[in-house]
Design a protein around this motif. Structure first.
Motif, PDB file in Angstrom:
ATOM      1  N   ARG A 102       0.841  -1.187   0.000  1.00 21.02           N
ATOM      2  CA  ARG A 102       0.000   0.000   0.000  1.00 21.02           C
ATOM      3  C   ARG A 102       0.883   1.246   0.000  1.00 21.02           C
ATOM      4  N   LEU A 103       0.298   2.351  -0.391  1.00 21.19           N
ATOM      5  CA  LEU A 103       1.024   3.615  -0.381  1.00 21.19           C
ATOM      6  C   LEU A 103       1.194   4.120   1.040  1.00 21.19           C
ATOM      7  N   VAL A 104       2.206   4.915   1.243  1.00 22.03           N
ATOM      8  CA  VAL A 104       2.371   5.618   2.502  1.00 22.03           C
ATOM      9  C   VAL A 104       1.336   6.734   2.516  1.00 22.03           C
ATOM     10  N   ILE A 105       0.569   6.802   3.584  1.00 23.06           N
ATOM     11  CA  ILE A 105      -0.475   7.815   3.675  1.00 23.06           C
ATOM     12  C   ILE A 105       0.135   9.115   4.210  1.00 23.06           C
ATOM     13  N   THR A 106       0.037  10.144   3.410  1.00 24.20           N
ATOM     14  CA  THR A 106       0.529  11.471   3.780  1.00 24.20           C
ATOM     15  C   THR A 106      -0.672  12.425   3.776  1.00 24.20           C
ATOM     16  N   PRO A 107      -0.525  13.638   4.278  1.00 24.54           N
ATOM     17  CA  PRO A 107      -1.637  14.590   4.190  1.00 24.54           C
ATOM     18  C   PRO A 107      -2.107  14.822   2.747  1.00 24.54           C
TER      19      PRO A 107
END
Length: 112
Positions: free
Chosen positions: A66-71
């Motif tokens: 999964r992608l890294v969740i950033t703002p």
């Protein structure tokens, strides 16, 4: 880990109840016995992002990273979810190599 991040929000008092935006903006999975989908009339898995509900589609795409969740990915998920909820589409814009396509594909994976 998303669970750790959510617990941190609760501990920091940023999330005090289920209607706080910091909670609503998360992709939440619910089992709704009163709903139905193409798989079962006994209930449905619903993915909620802000105030938009999507029936989970049960499309197995493998165990992918999964992608890294950033703002920024949070904002992109919210914007795309709102557009899909209004039966529109979305086209993220920005410089090459910034993850626009990957973010859109990851949202698709989340919705099943």
């Amino acid at each position: 880990d998303i669970a750790e991040e959510l617990m941190k929000l609760v501990k920091e008092r940023k999330v005090q109840d289920a209607n706080d935006f910091d909670w609503l903006k998360q992709a939440r999975f619910y089992w709704r016995p009163s709903a139905s989908d193409d798989v079962s009339s006994d209930g449905a898995t619903v993915v909620s992002i802000t105030d938009v509900d999507f029936n989970y589609q049960y499309e197995y795409l493998g165990a992918k990273e999964r992608l890294v969740i950033t703002p920024l990915t949070d904002k992109c998920y919210i914007t795309l979810a709102q557009a899909l909820g209004m039966h529109f589409g979305g086209a993220p814009a920005g410089p090459a190599g910034t993850g626009k396509t990957e973010t859109t594909k990851d949202l698709g994976n989340t919705l099943g």
